[in-house]
Design a protein around this motif. Structure first.
Motif, mmCIF file in Angstrom:
data_model
loop_
_atom_site.group_PDB
_atom_site.id
_atom_site.type_symbol
_atom_site.label_atom_id
_atom_site.label_comp_id
_atom_site.label_asym_id
_atom_site.label_seq_id
_atom_site.Cartn_x
_atom_site.Cartn_y
_atom_site.Cartn_z
ATOM 1 N N PRO A 115 99.765 -51.844 52.729
ATOM 2 C CA PRO A 115 98.742 -51.061 53.808
ATOM 3 C C PRO A 115 98.821 -49.600 53.924
ATOM 4 O O PRO A 115 99.884 -49.060 53.503
ATOM 5 N N THR A 116 97.575 -49.176 54.041
ATOM 6 C CA THR A 116 97.506 -47.594 53.819
ATOM 7 C C THR A 116 97.695 -46.932 55.395
ATOM 8 O O THR A 116 97.884 -47.855 56.183
ATOM 9 N N ALA A 117 98.135 -45.857 55.414
ATOM 10 C CA ALA A 117 98.478 -45.119 56.705
ATOM 11 C C ALA A 117 97.289 -45.243 57.595
ATOM 12 O O ALA A 117 97.682 -45.433 58.967
ATOM 13 N N GLU A 118 96.086 -45.454 57.026
ATOM 14 C CA GLU A 118 94.803 -45.535 57.908
ATOM 15 C C GLU A 118 94.704 -46.888 58.589
ATOM 16 O O GLU A 118 94.542 -47.081 59.854
ATOM 17 N N GLU B 195 103.529 -50.883 45.148
ATOM 18 C CA GLU B 195 103.289 -49.624 46.108
ATOM 19 C C GLU B 195 101.648 -49.471 46.219
ATOM 20 O O GLU B 195 101.305 -48.990 47.447
ATOM 21 N N LEU C 133 101.511 -44.672 52.887
ATOM 22 C CA LEU C 133 100.697 -43.701 51.948
ATOM 23 C C LEU C 133 99.213 -43.820 52.522
ATOM 24 O O LEU C 133 98.875 -44.826 52.730
ATOM 25 N N GLY C 134 98.564 -42.601 52.380
ATOM 26 C CA GLY C 134 97.158 -42.913 52.770
ATOM 27 C C GLY C 134 96.619 -43.329 51.408
ATOM 28 O O GLY C 134 96.816 -43.411 50.538
ATOM 29 N N GLU C 135 95.310 -43.529 51.799
ATOM 30 C CA GLU C 135 94.274 -44.168 51.004
ATOM 31 C C GLU C 135 94.081 -43.134 49.688
ATOM 32 O O GLU C 135 93.999 -43.801 48.604
ATOM 33 N N THR C 136 93.973 -41.972 50.152
ATOM 34 C CA THR C 136 93.859 -41.184 48.813
ATOM 35 C C THR C 136 95.036 -40.371 48.533
ATOM 36 O O THR C 136 94.818 -39.624 47.679
#
Lengths: 192, 321
Positions: free
Chosen positions: A61-64, A57, B111-114
């Motif tokens: 990739p991140t949401a950004e 997890e 998921l976001g970076e933070t």
């Protein structure tokens, strides 16, 4: 004669390596069969997670990054003037680009710089689809162009996030190439 | 063209072909069924694991199908071989059905970076870890001529930099056995109390791929490389006798020598027994810059030796804080 005997195999090997290096970074799974209405509005839909179930997890990739990927797709479609307009999250769009991430490795710029030889490379494999939206309840959404696209960044001077920009470029380039071919065929058909 | 050149070209050619073919091989299927209901019968297909597609020819035209569109593949005996070719990309029928259905498509859930969940997964396994281990050291090369492998111990401290990188501090003792039969061949050994120890002090950068208790990954691999100092200490004494003359000789340990610059690298495995405790085993190779030169002051038994090698195998315990 001796010179060619010595160097010909080397040229052959170089040619194979260059050919494999210049090979397409994608496999088209659904070829575009008819030209697209260039005045139509398109939008970028969802890029979903189809990574293997046991994928870490924390390494996804991140949401950004996915937002940046969508921005690259939007920019490329606008830049290549495939559609009349490309809007973000446009519910009334006639075409939508959707996708999924099948493989992802963030990589490490530090490792690429310190070790190299492909270690620390960033890579992504995505499935991208251009869908023609149904105009009414009697119609169904139709995938009119699709393919699996893969990109790698193994150079330490480049950011790993470049993989998404390159995939977006490849997708739009492949689509435009096909459209041009179809438009040319149509034009020659009309002339004859 | 020389035989050597031919071998090099052949090797290059094999490498080039290997990269070009890129994991594709042919297989036959009695049926390939897609989630949209499309079926292809009796096809010879190739699996491209790199692009996650299978490809085959229909009416002379090449057709690619994404792994995500495939419902099942049956071999010539009618056996379902989908898992064999799609591996981890073969989802459950139900999950794939919902993905193939445009109206119930899987939603974006990146998921976001933070994001706290992401941070939990990316959190380093430890802030500080303390491995202790027993080691078996094997000396190599002419610098250690006259000494045999022996047992020792090492203690380390690992300070986490991020999820994968740690700073590794090592203090290690390699105890080696002297080999008087090699040092003084033909002499009778009366008494042997010589002790030869190599003390090693290193600072290294360690890369770890797991383990991660919260991700249910119980085994991890690590590799490291670093720099430090090594000192050799020869103590005690031995008595030997010349059988021809019955003369007795005493060999006295010369004490601790100067510290030498050394490089270290190694790899190993860690297995978790609990979130804060595990076992580890691995191997280390040390390159010690001894830099002896023939002709320098005094007797120099080593000749022109620039480096000495020590190979360590270790097994131990690791505690995480």
């Amino acid at each position: 004669m001796n010179f060619w005997k010595r160097t010909l195999p080397l040229f052959a090997v170089m040619a194979i390596l260059i050919a494999s290096g210049c090979a397409k970074n994608y496999r088209i799974t659904q070829e575009l069969e008819a030209p697209i209405d260039r005045t139509a509005i398109a939008t970028i839909g969802e890029i979903v997670d189809l990574l293997p179930d046991d994928f870490d997890e924390g390494k996804k990739p991140t949401a950004e990054q996915i937002d940046a990927f969508k921005s690259h797709l939007t920019a490329q479609l606008r830049d290549k003037e495939i559609f009349g307009a490309v809007a973000y999250d446009e519910p009334d769009a006639e075409y939508v680009v959707e996708g999924s991430v099948l493989e992802f490795k963030k990589g490490s710029g530090l490792v690429r710089a310190l070790i190299g030889f492909g270690i620390g490379s960033a890579k992504v494999t995505t499935e991208l689809k251009l869908i023609k939206k149904a105009k009414g309840p009697e119609e169904q959404d139709e995938v009119i162009f699709a393919g699996n696209f893969k990109q790698t960044v193994s150079d330490w001077t480049e950011s790993g996030d470049k993989i998404f920009e390159r995939v977006a470029k490849d997708f739009v380039k492949a689509l435009k190439k096909r459209m041009k071919k179809l438009e040319k065929e149509m034009a020659s058909g009309k002339e004859s | 063209m020389g035989c050597k050149m031919r071998k090099i070209y052949l090797l290059l050619f094999v490498v080039a072909v290997f990269f070009t073919v890129n994991q594709a091989w042919a297989a036959t299927a009695s049926l390939v069924e897609l989630f949209d209901g499309t079926t292809y019968e009796n096809v010879e297909f190739r699996v491209d694991k790199s692009y996650k597609v299978i490809s085959f020819k229909i009416d002379g035209k090449k057709k690619n199908i994404s792994f995500t569109d495939i419902s099942r593949i049956l071999d010539n005996n009618g056996e379902d071989v989908t898992a064999r070719y799609l591996g981890k990309y073969m989802k459950t029928s139900q999950a794939m059905q919902s993905q193939s259905d445009m109206t119930v498509q899987k939603k974006e859930d990146w998921l976001g970076e933070t994001d706290p969940i992401r941070e939990k997964y990316n959190k380093p396994l430890w802030s500080v870890a303390f491995p202790i281990s027993a080691n078996f050291s094997i000396p190599a090369g002419s610098y250690y001529q006259g000494f045999k492998a022996g047992l020792g111990f090492s203690g380390e401290i690992l300070i986490s930099i991020n999820r994968n990188l740690s700073l590794r501090g090592t203090v290690s003792k390699s105890g080696m056995q002297d080999d008087l039969e090699e040092i003084a061949p033909g002499f009778r050994i009366i008494d042997d109390n010589l002790k030869f120890n190599v003390w090693k002090y290193y600072i290294s950068l360690q890369f770890s791929n797991g383990p991660n208790w919260s991700a249910n990954k119980k085994m991890g691999l690590y590799g490291f490389g670093g720099i430090g100092a090594v000192s050799h200490k020869l103590t005690g004494a031995a008595i030997i006798q010349d059988p021809a003359t019955d003369s007795m000789f005493i060999i006295i340990g010369s004490g601790e020598g100067d510290s030498k610059l050394a490089l270290t690298s190694g790899f190993g495995f860690v297995g978790l027994l609990s979130p804060s405790f595990g076992v580890e085993f691995g191997s280390t190779i040390d390159v010690i810059i001894v830099g002896t030169r023939q002709g320098t002051a005094g007797y120099d038994p080593y000749g022109n030796v620039q480096t000495a090698l020590l190979l360590d195998f270790h097994v131990g315990l690791i505690t995480f804080l």
